[in-house]
Design a protein around this motif. Structure first.
Motif, PDB file in Angstrom:
ATOM      1  N   LYS A 114       0.833  -1.208   0.000  1.00  0.00           N
ATOM      2  CA  LYS A 114       0.000   0.000   0.000  1.00  0.00           C
ATOM      3  C   LYS A 114       0.865   1.253   0.000  1.00  0.00           C
ATOM      4  CE  LYS A 114      -1.105   1.895   3.660  1.00  0.00           C
ATOM      5  NZ  LYS A 114      -0.922   3.251   4.161  1.00  0.00           N
ATOM      6  N   ASN A 115       1.922   1.247   0.795  1.00  0.00           N
ATOM      7  CA  ASN A 115       2.822   2.403   0.855  1.00  0.00           C
ATOM      8  C   ASN A 115       3.555   2.610  -0.462  1.00  0.00           C
ATOM      9  OD1 ASN A 115       2.130   3.007   3.458  1.00  0.00           O
ATOM     10  ND2 ASN A 115       3.825   1.875   4.356  1.00  0.00           N
ATOM     11  N   SER A 140       0.943   3.957  -3.024  1.00  0.00           N
ATOM     12  CA  SER A 140       0.524   5.334  -2.753  1.00  0.00           C
ATOM     13  C   SER A 140       1.660   6.318  -3.014  1.00  0.00           C
ATOM     14  CB  SER A 140      -0.010   5.472  -1.332  1.00  0.00           C
ATOM     15  OG  SER A 140       0.999   5.191  -0.395  1.00  0.00           O
ATOM     16  N   PRO A 184      -4.131   5.477  -5.974  1.00  0.00           N
ATOM     17  CA  PRO A 184      -4.985   5.512  -4.783  1.00  0.00           C
ATOM     18  C   PRO A 184      -5.281   4.095  -4.264  1.00  0.00           C
ATOM     19  CG  PRO A 184      -6.253   6.045  -6.746  1.00  0.00           C
ATOM     20  CD  PRO A 184      -4.830   5.917  -7.182  1.00  0.00           C
TER      21      PRO A 184
END
Length: 64
Positions: free
Chosen positions: A39-40, A43, A48
């Motif tokens: 996720k990091n 992003s 998104p």
């Protein structure tokens, strides 16, 4: 207004694969920690993603 997402370059994808392989093979992170790291990474690239909380300290390593 809809923001267009720029396509990721080949080197960016290879870099993400390298990071994921390192986390799995060397650090033996759990699935929860791997999802949080992914996720990091995404992003940071401007893609998104939904909120994924950081795993608890005892959930970082895979249970053997």
């Amino acid at each position: 207004m809809i923001k267009r997402i720029k396509p990721l370059s080949e080197s960016a994808i290879k870099g993400m694969v390298y990071q994921i392989r390192y986390l799995v093979n060397e650090k033996h992170v759990s699935d929860e920690a791997l999802a949080w790291h992914l996720k990091n990474i995404l992003s940071d690239k401007g893609i998104p993603v939904d909120y994924i909380p950081s795993p608890k300290p005892w959930e970082w390593k895979k249970k053997v």
